[in-house]
Design a protein around this motif. Structure first.
Motif, PDB file in Angstrom:
ATOM      1  N   TYR A 171      14.981  -6.073  -2.834  1.00  0.00           N
ATOM      2  CA  TYR A 171      14.790  -7.248  -3.650  1.00  0.00           C
ATOM      3  C   TYR A 171      14.533  -6.611  -5.143  1.00  0.00           C
ATOM      4  N   LEU A 172      13.814  -5.598  -5.101  1.00  0.00           N
ATOM      5  CA  LEU A 172      13.346  -4.898  -6.652  1.00  0.00           C
ATOM      6  C   LEU A 172      14.811  -4.550  -7.131  1.00  0.00           C
ATOM      7  N   VAL A 225       2.643  -1.294   0.308  1.00  0.00           N
ATOM      8  CA  VAL A 225       3.700  -2.079  -0.162  1.00  0.00           C
ATOM      9  C   VAL A 225       3.310  -3.527  -0.886  1.00  0.00           C
ATOM     10  N   VAL A 276       3.965  -5.597  -8.963  1.00  0.00           N
ATOM     11  CA  VAL A 276       5.461  -5.835  -9.628  1.00  0.00           C
ATOM     12  C   VAL A 276       5.572  -7.330  -9.939  1.00  0.00           C
ATOM     13  N   ILE A 324      11.836  -5.304   0.360  1.00  0.00           N
ATOM     14  CA  ILE A 324      11.270  -5.255  -1.060  1.00  0.00           C
ATOM     15  C   ILE A 324      12.019  -4.261  -1.799  1.00  0.00           C
ATOM     16  N   PHE A 361      13.207 -12.481   0.271  1.00  0.00           N
ATOM     17  CA  PHE A 361      11.878 -12.441   0.437  1.00  0.00           C
ATOM     18  C   PHE A 361      11.324 -13.666   1.301  1.00  0.00           C
ATOM     19  N   GLN A 391      18.037  -8.116 -14.524  1.00  0.00           N
ATOM     20  CA  GLN A 391      17.240  -7.959 -15.660  1.00  0.00           C
ATOM     21  C   GLN A 391      18.035  -7.239 -16.521  1.00  0.00           C
ATOM     22  N   MET A 420      16.659  -7.313  -8.359  1.00  0.00           N
ATOM     23  CA  MET A 420      15.859  -7.885  -9.709  1.00  0.00           C
ATOM     24  C   MET A 420      16.230  -7.003 -11.014  1.00  0.00           C
ATOM     25  N   LEU A 452       3.819  -4.276  -4.610  1.00  0.00           N
ATOM     26  CA  LEU A 452       4.590  -5.548  -4.703  1.00  0.00           C
ATOM     27  C   LEU A 452       3.881  -6.491  -5.740  1.00  0.00           C
TER      28      LEU A 452
END
Lengths: 308, 946
Positions: free
Chosen positions: B920-921, A231, A238, B917, B816, B928, B924, A235
């Motif tokens: 979060y992604l 992860v 990313v 995560i 985060f 975007q 995001m 990440l």
């Protein structure tokens, strides 16, 4: 507001559209720009090294064309502020967009300047331009003489004459408009500079974050740990991509809207200077007229009434 | 039989020998482990000491009585206090008679040798004693079975009240109602005034009743005797301890019974508590030491103890019965009761299996234990075989077997306890019992056990059955199981020839030793021991070594099982609300719980909680669970600055941000708490979630006196942490600690980075906003309409950008930054649990140092030949030995918990990070995409500038 681009005049031996500043070389304390221009005749190219002093020399020569009629009314292409190799904070601030990103914007700005000069109907006739672009000898190492555009005195006068009311409505509105636009453009450029700077900061933060995430990788065969490490790595990737993205966003912002705003803002300044020069002439004219009136005492009152 | 009475004199020497052996054992135990010390410590701790003094004289009397024929036996029985010494003596006597000296010796040896740990010693001792008692009684008096039965019954009775009736029935047949009644009475009244009731009984019954009363008294006496033992010679003390162990079992049984009624989960949870409680109770009984540890781990010790006594008794009884023709009649009578007995006997077994299945489904955690139990069961089977062999040789085997049985039983006992406790009473029917067993719920071992039992019941002579029945009836279901096993063994043994007695004894002993040794992870250890025993009965050493390795794996398995267990509960913290004004204002949050767990009153409920309530909850939880190495999720810190902003600023964005952050943190905190299997069980948690009004949490104010005290404590903790130099013996912990430290650093770094990122984003958002504004102004000033239009459009787009950036910043923050902040706090808690472990270690080391000193002084005294001070020194030593054992066990327990918790933590961490995560992604990505959309919409405008 921009000066009208006129057809290329043949008095320049190079194509004004093919003038490139290909490289900025840091040479000790000075920056050297490699100016490459294509010859109009044939296929040759001129390669010359120019420092900022040379650019300044060129600019001053352009300013100094006393013999050229109407030179005062020309909006001179704005020469970027002198850049230092190790600029102070204040200098960077003065440079604005040009101060960031390893002189790349500065190079672009210089290039734009040269092209504008070369494509300028009046200015390109100046011998200095030709010399600057083609002579292999650096032309402007000697101190240029003072000219009418002494900045210091200008600043003093500016305050005095800024508010001088124009006799012509067109010029008056143009001046007012220029004033507001200058201000707005400048702030916009500054704000946009902030945006770009922040974007760059975010890019840096992304980079740091990505590396920090890479460090979070824990060794061990435990599936949990492996998953966690994975992860983290993913990440991190990313964030790396995000960094690339935001970096290019910042770059694009800089090279497009940023530089555009910057030049615009400088051109506004230049126009303002031009208008100011006109205002100065106007003031001179008025003063002269007044003096002339004084010389004719009989009509003094009438002139005064007329003028005021 | 008469010979036994005559031989009473020899017993003394025997007893002495035993004593010596015991002492040796004790010493060995001490050296080996601290458990032995606990006996003494516990004995000394309790008020028993005073009682002991009184009891001491009685033993002598009893011994005298014992020397006398059968009639005397009754008397000694009546004198409970005497029991210890007399018991030993009688034991030696009976043993010498039927079995001969060798038997005793092997038994002793097996006990002493294999059981390096004190537990074994106490166990063996209790076994010996009970066995001796019944043996003596029957031997002396022709009465035989009846007497034995009552004796066994009373012993058992205190432990298990319900089963008494069946036992009474068989008894009644041979003996008469009178006898039965007294026995019942004592049974009904566990340990308390048994003597009074017996007295009411008639002459015939009187002896029995007396016996019973004595037995009950004995139990009491045992405790007393322990005290006396402490005071008296160490040898006596040891014996006492053994006796005491018997008492412990009874207590345990009672406890177990009570606990049994509760659900398995509760038991499991309660096990630790019960264990602790048992130690306290049994504290008087030094012999209990084993039980406490066992209880804690899996209550193995208790079971062992219980089993041990019951087994020896049974064996003895069986032996006696075999020996005595008179007993046979009893057995003949028994057949009728046999059915009862069988039903009874099987029930325990059945119960065991039945319990096992339930235990497994309810809680995964239990699964481990169950597995262990099963393992143990297997072990027991294996052990049983050797035991059977031993039985082949009646006397010797019996003793040897009991030991082995003990070991095995100990393992099994744990399983049984749990299992039995739950279903115990329910499954009386054979068929039902067998059904569950066959069902596959139980392991093959359990099935084997049953079959064995069944076999025993059928092939074994009624005598055995009777004995078993009696014991079963008297004893609790668990005991019944134990007995069943014992009976099985006996029956098998009797038909078969002797086999490797020593071998069996040896393995059993090691197994027991290993179990005792691995007090840390009792269950795990038990499992390992069982496994080891099953695999290699002969290789005792290997089993011992295995035990330590296996616990970890067992724990991990447990962990996984736990992980799989999803608690169906969700907690949300919503609607932060400012209550009050000025500096007295506080934030209240709505805590909404949604659950299907039966422990809550309803499926959904909401309560209002203020921030300090959350802190108060943590304080309570940390206080309760922290010392055991549990990682208690920490709530967000109290922030005076943030709260002040909230209090002062009305609509300050930073205050809003603060409240939102805190709300999220509180929510995650609560979710972590309820996700923790043992914390969820905590009544405080339940109260927090459910109760409308909570008592105002005190001592959570940052600036209060309590807060200051807390700071002071923290400071001293930090200092002591600095001074404690722990030489880590466990690589795992060392590595983990390092991992935690580095993870902490990295998280801190990450957090700082994310915070700066968030800061930048916010800045970007601000800058974009101002840029948008200036572009808007530029647009308004622009003459060229197209350009002006484009500019104002650009301003609009930039406005939207600003909003996007702001959202992104919030995303960064909540997905985060807060996550990492949480984990920084959690890592603090993890380190706290490591610290707790270190503290436990420190206590242990300190205790060891003190013990060392005490030993030195003892040696000096010994050398200086000062007997009067010597005794005191010895007392102190035993006290400290107990302490050392206790601390070591605590340390081991904390270590095990920490291990478990850390594994759980890591698992949670991975899962949590993944979830966040992903979130979060996704966010995001969304932003975007939105951004692209905005710009695409703007593009035509820009093109229109021309």
């Amino acid at each position: 507001m921009m000066e009208e681009v006129k057809e290329v005049t043949p008095n320049l031996s190079v194509s004004c559209h093919n003038i490139n500043v290909t490289d900025v070389v840091k040479d000790g304390e000075t920056l050297t720009f490699v100016v490459v221009s294509k010859k109009l005749s044939g296929t040759g190219e001129y390669h010359v090294d120019r420092t900022y002093d040379d650019f300044e020399w060129l600019q001053q020569h352009l300013f100094a064309q006393e013999d050229e009629p109407g030179i005062q009314g020309v909006i001179f292409p704005p020469l970027p502020v002198k850049a230092h190799v190790n600029p102070s904070v204040k200098a960077i601030k003065q440079l604005g967009f040009l101060g960031i990103d390893q002189w790349e914007p500065y190079r672009v700005a210089m290039e734009t300047y040269l092209r504008q000069v070369a494509s300028h109907a009046i200015l390109s006739k100046n011998k200095a331009v030709e010399i600057f672009l083609t002579s292999s000898d650096p032309p402007g190492r000697q101190k240029a003489r003072k000219n009418i555009f002494n900045r210091l005195s200008q600043a003093m006068e500016e305050l005095r004459k800024e508010s001088h009311k124009d006799v012509d409505d067109f010029f008056q509105t143009e001046r007012d408009h220029n004033l507001t636009l200058t201000g707005y453009t400048k702030t916009a450029a500054e704000r946009f500079l902030d945006v770009v700077l922040t974007e760059q900061k975010i890019a840096v933060a992304f980079t740091h974050f990505s590396t920090a995430l890479h460090l979070c990788v824990e060794p061990g065969e435990d599936p949990d740990k492996e998953a966690f490490s994975k992860v983290c790595v993913k990440l991190s990737e990313v964030f790396d991509t995000m960094k690339t993205s935001i970096t290019s966003v910042a770059e694009n912002n800089l090279s497009t809207l940023g530089l555009g705003l910057d030049m615009d803002s400088r051109y506004q300044e230049a126009e303002k200077e031009m208008l100011f020069r006109r205002t100065c002439k106007l003031v001179e004219l008025e003063a002269a007229s007044r003096n002339a009136e004084r010389a004719k005492p009989g009509k003094k009152a009438a002139v005064a009434v007329l003028l005021c | 039989m008469a010979t036994s009475s005559e031989r009473s004199p020899p017993p003394f020497p025997d007893s002495e020998e035993q004593d010596v052996l015991f002492t040796e054992d004790v010493v060995a135990q001490d050296s080996d482990e601290d458990e032995g010390e606990e006996f003494f410590a516990t004995a000394s701790n309790e008020s028993l000491l005073t009682e002991l003094d009184t009891t001491l004289p009685s033993p002598t009397l009893s011994s005298g009585v014992l020397t006398e024929p059968p009639s005397d036996l009754i008397e000694p029985l009546s004198e409970p206090l005497i029991l210890i010494d007399p018991i030993i003596k009688p034991l030696s006597e009976p043993l010498s008679e039927p079995l001969s000296a060798p038997l005793i010796e092997p038994a002793i040896e097996t006990l002493g040798e294999p059981f390096s740990t004190p537990l074994s010693a106490p166990l063996s001792a209790p076994l010996m004693e009970p066995a001796i008692k019944p043996a003596i009684k029957p031997l002396d008096e022709p009465l035989s079975a009846p007497l034995i039965e009552p004796l066994s019954a009373p012993l058992i009775a205190p432990r298990s009240v319900p089963p008494i009736e069946p036992a009474i029935e068989p008894l009644s047949e041979p003996l008469s109602a009178a006898l039965i009644e007294p026995t019942i009475e004592p049974l009904s009244e566990p340990l308390i005034d048994p003597t009074i009731e017996p007295a009411t009984s008639q002459t015939e019954s009187s002896p029995i009743s007396e016996v019973v009363s004595e037995l009950s008294d004995d139990f009491v006496d045992l405790t007393n005797s322990e005290v006396s033992a402490v005071e008296s010679a160490t040898a006596e003390a040891e014996k006492d301890t053994t006796e005491i162990s018997l008492d412990d079992p009874s207590d345990d049984f009672v406890e177990i019974l009570g606990s049994e009624t509760e659900s398995h989960q509760e038991e499991v949870v309660a096990n630790s508590a019960a264990v602790e409680a048992t130690p306290e109770e049994s504290g008087a009984t030094s012999g209990i030491k084993n039980p406490p540890s066992d209880d804690r781990t899996g209550s193995d010790l208790k079971q062992e103890v219980k089993e041990v006594p019951s087994v020896p008794i049974i064996d003895i009884s069986s032996d006696l019965s075999a020996l005595i023709t008179k007993d046979l009649p009893v057995s003949g009578k028994v057949p009728d009761p046999l059915d009862d007995l069988l039903s009874e006997a099987p029930p325990p077994d059945v119960k065991v299996p039945a319990t096992r299945p339930p235990a497994q489904p309810p809680i995964d955690l239990f699964d481990d234990e169950d597995n262990d139990l099963f393992m143990e069961a297997k072990q027991t089977t294996s052990v049983k075989q050797p035991q059977k062999n031993l039985f082949g040789e009646p006397d010797e085997d019996i003793f040897g077997e009991p030991l082995g049985a003990f070991a095995k039983k100990a393992d099994q006992a744990i399983k049984r306890e749990k299992e039995e406790t739950v279903p115990a009473k329910g499954g009386n029917d054979w068929s039902a019992a067998s059904g569950p067993l066959d069902g596959g719920i139980k392991l093959g071992d359990s099935a084997d056990i049953f079959t064995e039992e069944a076999i025993t019941s059928t092939p074994s002579v009624p005598t055995i059955n009777t004995v078993n029945v009696k014991t079963n009836g008297v004893h609790s279901e668990e005991e019944a199981d134990i007995f069943a096993e014992a009976t099985v063994e006996l029956s098998l043994d009797s038909p078969r020839n002797e086999r490797k007695k020593n071998a069996t004894a040896a393995p059993s002993a090691p197994a027991a030793a290993s179990t005792s040794a691995t007090t840390v992870a009792a269950t795990a250890a038990a499992a390992s021991t069982s496994a080891s025993a099953g695999s290699s009965t002969a290789s005792s050493s290997s089993s011992a070594s295995l035990t330590k390795i296996q616990p970890a794996s067992a724990l991990e398995e447990l962990e996984e099982e736990e992980e799989d267990d999803k608690f169906d509960i969700g907690v949300l913290v919503t609607d932060p609300e400012k209550i009050g004004d000025g500096m007295n204002a506080y934030m209240a949050y709505k805590v909404a719980t949604q659950t299907t767990l039966p422990m809550f009153r309803s499926k959904t409920f909401k309560v209002m909680r203020r921030f300090s309530d959350f802190l108060g909850l943590f304080e309570k939880l940390n206080e309760k669970h922290g010392p055991s190495g549990c990682i208690v999720p920490p709530p967000p810190e109290k922030s005076i600055l943030g709260m002040t902003k909230v209090k002062v600023g009305k609509d300050d964005p930073s205050a809003v941000d603060f409240v939102e952050r805190r709300r999220g943190a509180l929510e995650r905190y609560l979710q972590r708490v309820v996700a923790h299997p043992s914390l969820l069980q905590d009544p405080d948690v339940r109260e927090f979630l459910e109760r409308d009004e909570l008592p105002r949490a005190v001592s959570t104010q940052a600036l209060s006196g309590a807060g200051f005290l807390k700071m002071l404590n923290k400071a001293t903790d930090a200092v002591s942490k600095m001074t404690i130099k722990m030489n880590e013996s466990d690589v795992w912990f060392e590595e983990k600690l390092q991992e935690v430290e580095s993870a902490d650093q990295q998280y801190r770094k990450l957090h700082a980075l994310v915070e700066s990122l968030v800061g930048h984003r916010k800045e970007l958002s601000l800058n974009t906003a101002s840029f948008a504004k200036s572009v808007a102004m530029l647009g308004s000033a622009e003459d060229n309409t197209a350009l002006s239009r484009a500019l104002s459009q650009l301003a609009e787009v930039e406005d939207k950008m600003e909003q996007l950036h702001q959202d992104q910043a919030a995303n960064d923050t909540f997905n985060f930054s807060e996550l990492i902040a949480d984990y920084i706090r959690l890592l603090g808690a993890v380190r706290g649990s490591f610290d707790q472990r270190m503290k436990a270690w420190q206590r242990w080391q300190d205790a060891q140092t003190v013990l060392q000193k005490k030993r030195e002084t003892e040696a000096k005294l010994l050398w200086a030949n000062k007997p009067e001070k010597l005794q005191q020194a010895k007392d102190e030593i035993s006290e400290w030995e107990a302490k050392v054992t206790q601390y070591e066990r605590e340390f081991d327990r904390v270590s095990a918990t920490v291990r478990k918790e850390v594994l759980r933590f890591e698992k949670e961490k991975t899962r949590n990070f993944k979830k966040q995560i992903m979130k979060y992604l996704e966010s995001m990505l969304q932003s975007q995409q939105q951004l692209i959309k905005y710009w695409e919409a703007f593009l035509p405008e820009a093109k229109a500038i021309a």
